[in-house]
Design a protein around this motif. Structure first.
Motif, PDB file in Angstrom:
ATOM      1  N   LYS A   1       0.531  -8.252  -6.263  1.00 42.28           N
ATOM      2  CA  LYS A   1       0.052  -9.320  -5.367  1.00 42.28           C
ATOM      3  C   LYS A   1       0.415 -10.694  -5.903  1.00 42.28           C
ATOM      4  O   LYS A   1       0.813 -11.566  -5.138  1.00 42.28           O
ATOM      5  CB  LYS A   1      -1.460  -9.217  -5.168  1.00 42.28           C
ATOM      6  CG  LYS A   1      -1.841  -8.272  -4.049  1.00 42.28           C
ATOM      7  CD  LYS A   1      -3.127  -8.706  -3.364  1.00 42.28           C
ATOM      8  CE  LYS A   1      -3.178  -8.125  -1.972  1.00 42.28           C
ATOM      9  NZ  LYS A   1      -4.510  -7.665  -1.585  1.00 42.28           N
TER      10      LYS A   1
ATOM     11  N   GLU B   1       0.833  -1.209   0.000  1.00 43.23           N
ATOM     12  CA  GLU B   1       0.000   0.000   0.000  1.00 43.23           C
ATOM     13  C   GLU B   1       0.867   1.257   0.000  1.00 43.23           C
ATOM     14  O   GLU B   1       0.554   2.235  -0.671  1.00 43.23           O
ATOM     15  CB  GLU B   1      -0.962   0.021   1.193  1.00 43.23           C
ATOM     16  CG  GLU B   1      -2.097  -0.992   1.091  1.00 43.23           C
ATOM     17  CD  GLU B   1      -2.781  -1.024  -0.286  1.00 43.23           C
ATOM     18  OE1 GLU B   1      -3.146   0.057  -0.812  1.00 43.23           O
ATOM     19  OE2 GLU B   1      -2.925  -2.124  -0.861  1.00 43.23           O
TER      20      GLU B   1
ATOM     21  N   LEU C   1       2.052   1.789  -3.487  1.00 42.32           N
ATOM     22  CA  LEU C   1       1.009   2.290  -4.386  1.00 42.32           C
ATOM     23  C   LEU C   1       0.684   3.761  -4.096  1.00 42.32           C
ATOM     24  O   LEU C   1       0.441   4.539  -5.014  1.00 42.32           O
ATOM     25  CB  LEU C   1      -0.242   1.416  -4.273  1.00 42.32           C
ATOM     26  CG  LEU C   1      -0.089  -0.006  -4.825  1.00 42.32           C
ATOM     27  CD1 LEU C   1      -1.280  -0.871  -4.444  1.00 42.32           C
ATOM     28  CD2 LEU C   1       0.105  -0.003  -6.342  1.00 42.32           C
TER      29      LEU C   1
ATOM     30  N   ARG D   1      -2.031  -3.226  -8.221  1.00 42.10           N
ATOM     31  CA  ARG D   1      -2.016  -3.998  -6.980  1.00 42.10           C
ATOM     32  C   ARG D   1      -2.077  -5.494  -7.273  1.00 42.10           C
ATOM     33  O   ARG D   1      -1.326  -6.283  -6.703  1.00 42.10           O
ATOM     34  CB  ARG D   1      -3.180  -3.582  -6.073  1.00 42.10           C
ATOM     35  CG  ARG D   1      -3.193  -4.351  -4.741  1.00 42.10           C
ATOM     36  CD  ARG D   1      -4.387  -4.011  -3.871  1.00 42.10           C
ATOM     37  NE  ARG D   1      -4.320  -2.660  -3.329  1.00 42.10           N
ATOM     38  CZ  ARG D   1      -5.044  -1.629  -3.741  1.00 42.10           C
ATOM     39  NH1 ARG D   1      -5.938  -1.799  -4.714  1.00 42.10           N
ATOM     40  NH2 ARG D   1      -4.916  -0.443  -3.191  1.00 42.10           N
TER      41      ARG D   1
END
Ligand SMILES: Nc1nc2c(ncn2[C@@H]2O[C@H](COP(=O)(O)OP(=O)(O)O)[C@@H](O)[C@H]2O)c(=O)[nH]1
Ligand SMILES: [Mg+2]
Length: 348
Positions: free
Chosen positions: A341, A206, A209, A337
């Motif tokens: 991931k 996070e 990002l 993301r």
């Protein structure tokens, strides 16, 4: 499989927030550079019989993920303990090999206090064991080593709890080099494990990002932003955003059924509520709120030029446009993301 460029930049982001270096510090002429030469093939670190004049640090690759950093000696005219602390602080390194060749000096103690206070991890090395002889010839080399260990324990006891002992080495005869090399390799491995752990965390992803999104804004809200919006040339914005996130057409196709556009997102907001004429002040407040929450911004500095220009031009519908843009960015962010991931799962 080829590594996605976005994943490469995430790896760099995590690496910048993890340890992958060990500093080789210690007394002047103790053999710090010689030790690096003994540990790293073809290092070619500069060694000298004269008190070392190196004032800067230099990096040497120990393996694919670990770097040894050669430091000058502490306690010379040029490099005082105070200067040394600054060097260490600037390096951001947390693990060290401290090389000795003689008895512990004032400068060593001062430096050690600093290291202990800042919770740095230290491997102690006593070099030039080949020269460790008792002139009176009464003590064996083992006795001398025991004395050295005692000196280390007694001198540093006020600053550290766990018992300390030296790695006794000689870069001349290679004594102890394999042992200390193993210790260093294990330390680099621990650092690499920490990196792997961090790599897999939600927080790290996070924060990457968010960093990506924030560094995107100055690229969007350029002086030509107003013109782009007036001409509804949203494609150029979309291109900027995709490039910034290093996304290709394929990435979108794999993760999305529909090709995302800013216009699509704007259309979703094209309802009565947003069409209603709002006062400029109300508009500014809404936009500020939107951007702050969407991008977790503390200040609006990077975007004020863009919004200012929009509002000046009397674009009362700036809000739906920015709302569409924001939602488009968050859709792209979701794709980014997902890509990272999957790389996190692969790292399991
Ligand atoms: N006798 C002996 N001399 C060494 C050893 N290691 C290094 N030296 C010598 O000590 C001097 C200083 O070495 P250097 O690596 O430049 O020390 P630094 O200033 O700590 O980087 C050089 O002349 C080396 O050849 C060793 O294990 N035994
Ligand atoms: Mg040196």
């Amino acid at each position: 499989m080829e590594i996605h460029p976005l994943v490469t930049s995430y790896q760099r982001f995590v690496a910048n927030r993890s340890d992958h270096k060990i500093g080789v510090i210690g007394q002047p002429d103790a053999g710090k550079s010689s030790l690096i030469n003994a540990l790293v093939k073809n290092a070619g670190a500069h060694t000298s019989v004269h008190t070392d004049a190196t004032l800067e640090t230099k990096d040497y690759s120990f393996n694919t993920y670990g770097t040894l950093v050669d430091f000058p000696g502490v306690g010379t005219e040029e490099v005082t303990a105070a200067h040394y602390k600054k060097l260490i602080q600037q390096s951001g390194i947390n693990d060290f090999v401290y090389v000795f060749e003689s008895k512990i000096k004032e400068a060593d103690i001062e430096l050690f206090k600093y290291l202990a206070k800042n919770e740095k991890h230290i491997i102690f090395a006593y070099n030039k064991t080949d020269a460790l002889v008792d002139i009176t010839n009464q003590d064996s080399v083992d006795d001398l080593k025991r004395d050295k260990d005692t000196e280390l324990k007694v001198t540093l006891k006020p600053y550290i709890k766990n018992p300390l002992s030296y790695f006794f080495i000689s870069t001349l005869t290679n004594e102890g080099i394999e042992l200390i090399k193993q210790e260093i390799a294990e330390l680099f491995e621990r650092q690499q494990q920490d990196y792997n752990e961090k790599y897999k965390t939600e927080e790290m992803l996070e924060s990457f990002l968010n960093y990506k999104t924030n560094s995107l804004l100055p690229k969007l809200f350029t002086p030509s932003f107003k013109e782009i919006v007036m001409k509804k040339n949203y494609q150029s914005l979309e291109r900027t955003i995709l490039n910034h996130f290093k996304l290709q057409e394929d990435d979108i196709m794999i993760h999305n059924k529909e090709w995302p556009t800013i216009q699509n997102h704007m259309d979703k907001f094209d309802n009565e509520e947003t069409k209603e004429k709002v006062s400029t002040l109300k508009e500014i407040a809404k936009i500020a709120q939107l951007l702050r929450t969407a991008f977790k911004l503390k200040t609006l500095n990077p975007v004020t030029t863009g919004i200012g220009a929009l509002l000046e031009s009397g674009a009362v519908n700036a809000f739906p446009m920015l709302q569409g843009l924001t939602n488009y960015i968050s859709e792209i962010k979701d794709i980014a993301r997902n890509i990272i991931k999957s790389s996190q799962e692969e790292a399991e």
